[in-house]
Design a protein around this motif. Structure first.
Motif, mmCIF file in Angstrom:
data_model
loop_
_atom_site.group_PDB
_atom_site.id
_atom_site.type_symbol
_atom_site.label_atom_id
_atom_site.label_comp_id
_atom_site.label_asym_id
_atom_site.label_seq_id
_atom_site.Cartn_x
_atom_site.Cartn_y
_atom_site.Cartn_z
ATOM 1 N N THR A 209 0.818 -1.215 0.000
ATOM 2 C CA THR A 209 0.000 0.000 0.000
ATOM 3 C C THR A 209 0.853 1.267 0.000
ATOM 4 O O THR A 209 0.313 2.378 -0.030
ATOM 5 C CB THR A 209 -0.928 0.016 1.231
ATOM 6 O OG1 THR A 209 -0.142 -0.190 2.413
ATOM 7 C CG2 THR A 209 -1.981 -1.076 1.141
ATOM 8 N N ASP A 210 2.181 1.143 0.028
ATOM 9 C CA ASP A 210 3.061 2.316 0.043
ATOM 10 C C ASP A 210 3.081 3.007 -1.316
ATOM 11 O O ASP A 210 3.146 2.340 -2.361
ATOM 12 C CB ASP A 210 4.497 1.908 0.402
ATOM 13 C CG ASP A 210 4.652 1.535 1.867
ATOM 14 O OD1 ASP A 210 3.794 1.918 2.673
ATOM 15 O OD2 ASP A 210 5.649 0.847 2.192
ATOM 16 N N ASP A 211 3.063 4.348 -1.295
ATOM 17 C CA ASP A 211 3.161 5.089 -2.547
ATOM 18 C C ASP A 211 4.633 5.242 -2.941
ATOM 19 O O ASP A 211 5.543 4.817 -2.226
ATOM 20 C CB ASP A 211 2.472 6.449 -2.439
ATOM 21 C CG ASP A 211 3.051 7.337 -1.339
ATOM 22 O OD1 ASP A 211 4.223 7.129 -0.949
ATOM 23 O OD2 ASP A 211 2.338 8.242 -0.875
ATOM 24 N N ASN A 288 -0.302 -0.788 -6.316
ATOM 25 C CA ASN A 288 -0.790 0.125 -5.291
ATOM 26 C C ASN A 288 -2.025 0.889 -5.772
ATOM 27 O O ASN A 288 -3.034 0.994 -5.061
ATOM 28 C CB ASN A 288 0.325 1.088 -4.903
ATOM 29 C CG ASN A 288 -0.117 2.177 -3.956
ATOM 30 O OD1 ASN A 288 -0.676 3.176 -4.383
ATOM 31 N ND2 ASN A 288 0.136 1.980 -2.675
ATOM 32 N N LYS A 292 -5.987 0.576 -4.289
ATOM 33 C CA LYS A 292 -6.779 1.705 -3.799
ATOM 34 C C LYS A 292 -8.128 1.768 -4.503
ATOM 35 O O LYS A 292 -9.158 2.041 -3.884
ATOM 36 C CB LYS A 292 -6.004 3.003 -4.009
ATOM 37 C CG LYS A 292 -4.814 3.171 -3.067
ATOM 38 C CD LYS A 292 -4.068 4.466 -3.332
ATOM 39 C CE LYS A 292 -2.907 4.637 -2.358
ATOM 40 N NZ LYS A 292 -2.112 5.858 -2.649
#
Length: 332
Positions: A209-211, A288, A292
């Motif tokens: 989930t890290d950008d 990612n 989202k």
């Protein structure tokens, strides 16, 4: 076609280790096998889970798997508790497996620690449920990490003992599938420890989930040593952090470690880390974004899992009925 079963616990953020060690391999396997992929939420509650977190994490793990490329229409994707046959077969296996077998399970010792008398019965009997997860579908192959090989061996022993006890040739003996140069991804803070969602430091791992900015920061801060990158794999000996980063680069780029070292030999980690960042962002960035999008519509994820559970039940229920007939249970 041969059948694969594999599961992942919905107990927190999926991270790079989950992706490289399992999920990416599952994506490749679905072209050659009939695949059943499961969020093992019943395993998750062998340790305390906040119910709201468990629900969120189940959806998030499902979203991660779909975003990474699991085809939930062609393959089966569901959460374990939707298929009662897992627990029903696990009870039969509780009566087949031996106490001595479970006493040898190192993962129980690791998780229970010094307070094993306070551990749940579910944590102790976890391997029997894992055996049921696999064998309720008569899976022929199971992708496993090094830390799960012992549990698969127990599943094979349980299948063999069931067949022997009842004089049948019913359950197959599932084979392990172990993959990849970076199948064991280590912590960014300590190259001797496995990357884990339970590590207190979020800088120890890259979450799916890290950008892009977060990925770049974590790689930049990843522990290294002052030496440049070596020319050969032997040069990574006793350099666990360097070995880990080279292995991650190799896995993300589908190269061997030797090829990565040939490209970066003698270069400083600052240059290598920049290229690793660009590579990680190019691979994980689209995942990612899709996660989202999926998490913004939880009802869609729920519908996917419900359809998957219906298909899983269609396979599991006839096998369970046969087991009950073999054991001698009177059924409706």
């Amino acid at each position: 076609m041969q059948r694969i079963f594999s599961g992942v616990q919905p107990t927190g953020n999926l991270h790079l280790g989950n992706y490289l060690g399992a999920i990416r391999n599952w994506v490749h396997l679905q072209h050659d096998y009939e695949c059943i992929f499961c969020m093992v939420d019943m395993h998750a509650i062998t340790l305390w889970q906040d119910p709201k977190d468990l629900l969120h994490n189940t959806r998030e793990v499902a979203a991660g798997m779909i975003a990474a490329g699991i085809d939930a229409e062609k393959q089966i994707l569901f959460n374990q508790s939707m298929v009662p046959a897992h627990a029903q077969l696990a009870w039969v296996f509780n009566c087949v497996a031996r106490i001595g077998w479970l006493n040898r399970m190192t993962q129980f010792k690791d998780k229970a620690g010094k307070h094993k008398e306070n551990a749940s019965v579910g944590l102790y009997a976890y391997p029997n449920l894992m055996s049921a997860d696999i064998l309720i579908y008569k899976a022929t192959h199971v992708p496993v990490g090094e830390d799960q090989k012992q549990h698969l061996e127990l599943a094979r022993d349980t299948a063999q003992k069931f067949n022997s006890d009842y004089g049948v040739d019913f359950f197959p003996l599932p084979e392990p599938l172990i993959f990849g140069a970076a199948r064991r991804v280590m912590s960014f803070r300590d190259g001797t420890k496995k990357m884990s969602k339970s590590d207190e430091s979020d800088y120890s791992r890259i979450n799916m989930t890290d950008d892009a900015d977060t990925i770049a920061l974590k790689i930049r801060k990843a522990k290294t040593d002052p030496l440049p990158l070596p020319e050969t794999i032997e040069g990574l000996t006793e350099r666990p952090e360097a070995d880990n980063l080279v292995g991650i680069f190799a896995a993300l780029s589908d190269l061997e470690k030797a090829a990565v070292l040939e490209r970066f030999a003698g270069k400083p980690f600052s240059e290598f880390k920049q290229d690793l960042t660009d590579l990680a962002v190019s691979v994980l960035g689209p995942i990612n974004s899709e996660m989202k999008r999926l998490m913004a519509d939880p009802s869609h994820i729920d519908a996917v899992l419900h359809r998957g559970a219906e298909r899983a039940n269609a396979i599991a229920e006839p096998i369970l009925k046969d087991v009950y007939d073999i054991v001698g249970f009177l059924r409706p």
